[in-house]
Design a protein around this motif. Structure first.
Motif, PDB file in Angstrom:
ATOM      1  N   GLU A  17      60.193  22.073  -3.959  1.00 31.29           N
ATOM      2  CA  GLU A  17      58.808  22.378  -4.348  1.00 31.29           C
ATOM      3  C   GLU A  17      58.776  23.410  -5.473  1.00 31.29           C
ATOM      4  O   GLU A  17      58.021  23.264  -6.439  1.00 31.29           O
ATOM      5  CB  GLU A  17      58.027  22.933  -3.158  1.00 31.29           C
ATOM      6  N   ARG A  21      57.351  22.814  -9.210  1.00 29.02           N
ATOM      7  CA  ARG A  21      56.251  23.664  -9.677  1.00 29.02           C
ATOM      8  C   ARG A  21      56.621  24.332 -11.005  1.00 29.02           C
ATOM      9  O   ARG A  21      55.835  24.342 -11.947  1.00 29.02           O
ATOM     10  CB  ARG A  21      55.918  24.697  -8.612  1.00 29.02           C
ATOM     11  N   CYS A  27      53.742  17.786  -6.970  1.00 26.29           N
ATOM     12  CA  CYS A  27      54.372  17.166  -5.814  1.00 26.29           C
ATOM     13  C   CYS A  27      53.613  17.584  -4.559  1.00 26.29           C
ATOM     14  O   CYS A  27      52.839  18.540  -4.583  1.00 26.29           O
ATOM     15  CB  CYS A  27      55.840  17.552  -5.708  1.00 26.29           C
ATOM     16  N   PHE A  28      53.835  16.855  -3.493  1.00 28.04           N
ATOM     17  CA  PHE A  28      53.327  17.297  -2.204  1.00 28.04           C
ATOM     18  C   PHE A  28      54.320  16.901  -1.133  1.00 28.04           C
ATOM     19  O   PHE A  28      55.123  15.979  -1.309  1.00 28.04           O
ATOM     20  CB  PHE A  28      51.918  16.772  -1.912  1.00 28.04           C
ATOM     21  N   GLN A  32      54.438  17.079   6.872  1.00 33.15           N
ATOM     22  CA  GLN A  32      54.576  18.478   7.286  1.00 33.15           C
ATOM     23  C   GLN A  32      53.983  18.725   8.658  1.00 33.15           C
ATOM     24  O   GLN A  32      54.511  19.520   9.427  1.00 33.15           O
ATOM     25  CB  GLN A  32      53.878  19.400   6.285  1.00 33.15           C
TER      26      GLN A  32
END
Length: 74
Positions: A17, A21, A27-28, A32
């Motif tokens: 991540e 970034r 992105c995700f 989760q």
């Protein structure tokens, strides 16, 4: 969207991540919230998803970071 990484390792997820970034690649993290079902023991993998148009750049970033073994669908 495509799957870039799938892992149970929270450190790898966080690192990916951060790399995305820093590179400006959106992105995700999918799945989760599955920890609620599994009791937070880390059995179910989480997936880092990115736009398919940025897949080559994202894969290159992971290779440069030394975690090419985490890339899905090489």
């Amino acid at each position: 969207m495509i799957e870039l990484v799938r892992t149970n390792d929270a450190v790898i997820i966080s690192f990916v991540e951060s790399l995305m970034r820093d590179a400006g690649i959106a992105c995700f993290v999918a799945d989760q919230n599955m920890s609620i079902l599994e009791g937070s023991i880390g059995l179910l993998p989480k997936r880092v998803m990115i736009d398919a148009n940025q897949a080559d750049a994202a894969r290159r970033i992971l290779r440069d970071a030394g975690i090419a073994n985490e890339i899905r669908g090489k």
